[in-house]
Design an enzyme around this catalytic site. Structure first.
Site, PDB file in Angstrom:
ATOM      1  N   GLU A   1      45.627  26.486  38.285  1.00 57.01           N
ATOM      2  CA  GLU A   1      46.035  25.936  36.982  1.00 57.01           C
ATOM      3  C   GLU A   1      46.983  26.887  36.276  1.00 57.01           C
ATOM      4  OE1 GLU A   1      42.204  25.828  34.933  1.00 57.01           O
ATOM      5  OE2 GLU A   1      42.542  27.855  34.169  1.00 57.01           O
TER       6      GLU A   1
ATOM      7  N   HIS B   1      44.984  35.273  30.129  1.00 59.94           N
ATOM      8  CA  HIS B   1      43.653  35.744  30.529  1.00 59.94           C
ATOM      9  C   HIS B   1      43.700  37.249  30.737  1.00 59.94           C
ATOM     10  CE1 HIS B   1      41.996  31.797  31.330  1.00 59.94           C
ATOM     11  NE2 HIS B   1      42.748  31.562  32.382  1.00 59.94           N
TER      12      HIS B   1
ATOM     13  N   CYS C   1      36.191  37.315  31.897  1.00 62.15           N
ATOM     14  CA  CYS C   1      37.480  36.715  31.561  1.00 62.15           C
ATOM     15  C   CYS C   1      37.531  36.496  30.061  1.00 62.15           C
ATOM     16  CB  CYS C   1      37.658  35.386  32.299  1.00 62.15           C
ATOM     17  SG  CYS C   1      39.207  34.541  31.893  1.00 62.15           S
TER      18      CYS C   1
HETATM   19 MN    MN Z   1      42.983  29.658  33.461  1.00 58.17          MN
END
Ligand code: MN
Length: 154
Positions: free
Chosen positions: A68, A74, A122
Site C-alpha cells: 500500500e 511511518h 509502527c
Molecule cells: Mn502503511
C-alpha cells in the site's frame, strides 16, 4: 485559564511476551484479504495527545502486510523476529532495533521470514489518510525491478 493538572497515567504492562494488557490483539484488516497472518495492537492513541498512534504489528512466518501507500508516513522499529520490507523501491533486510522511515506516498510491504515471525512497532499520525492499494499500472511499474517483482505479495 489553562488547567495544569496532570492527565491520567497509562502504564500498560506486557502480560506475556509482546502482548500488552488493556487492549485487544486484532487480526489486521481481516476483511480485505490483501495481507497474510498479521495481528495489530494499538499501544497509544489520539487520546494521549501526541498527535501520533503507536501500534505493534506481528506478522506470522511466511506472512506479509498489505502492499500500500498513502500520504502519511511511518516510523517502523522491528522488535521481534526477522523479516524484510519493500520501502519505496528498495528491499530492506530488517534487524532488531533498526529504524525504518516510510515516506509519504512510498509503496511499502513488510514480510516475515519464511521460518520466523516479524514483530515491529509502527508510529503514525493520529489524523491520517486511508491507504491506497496498487492498480495494474502500479504493479507493472513496481515489477520492472526484478528484485521488487520477486518480493511483493498481492
Ligand atoms: Mn502503511
Amino acid at each position: 485559564m489553562t488547567s495544569t493538572s496532570a492527565g491520567p497515567v497509562t502504564h500498560r504492562r506486557q502480560s506475556r511476551p509482546f502482548v500488552w494488557e488493556g487492549g485487544a490483539v486484532l487480526a489486521y484488516k481481516e476483511a480485505d484479504g490483501t495481507f497474510r497472518s498479521v495481528t495489530r495492537q494499538v499501544l497509544t492513541g489520539a487520546e494521549h495527545g501526541q498527535g501520533t498512534c503507536l501500534r505493534y504489528f506481528e506478522v506470522g512466518p511466511g506472512g506479509y502486510t498489505t502492499l500500500e501507500r498513502h500520504e502519511h508516513t511511518h516510523v517502523v522499529i522491528p522488535i521481534r523476529g526477522r523479516g524484510s520490507a519493500l520501502v519505496v523501491d528498495r528491499i530492506v533486510r530488517l534487524a532488531l532495533h533498526d529504524v525504518v522511515f516510510v515516506p509519504g506516498w512510498g509503496w511499502h510491504q513488510f514480510r516475515a521470514a519464511d521460518d520466523e515471525l516479524l514483530g515491529f512497532l509502527c508510529a503514525v499520525r493520529a489524523d491520517r489518510d486511508r491507504p491506497v492499494l496498487p492498480g495494474g499500472e502500479d504493479l507493472a511499474a513496481l515489477r520492472r525491478d526484478p528484485r521488487v517483482a520477486a518480493f511483493i505479495r498481492v
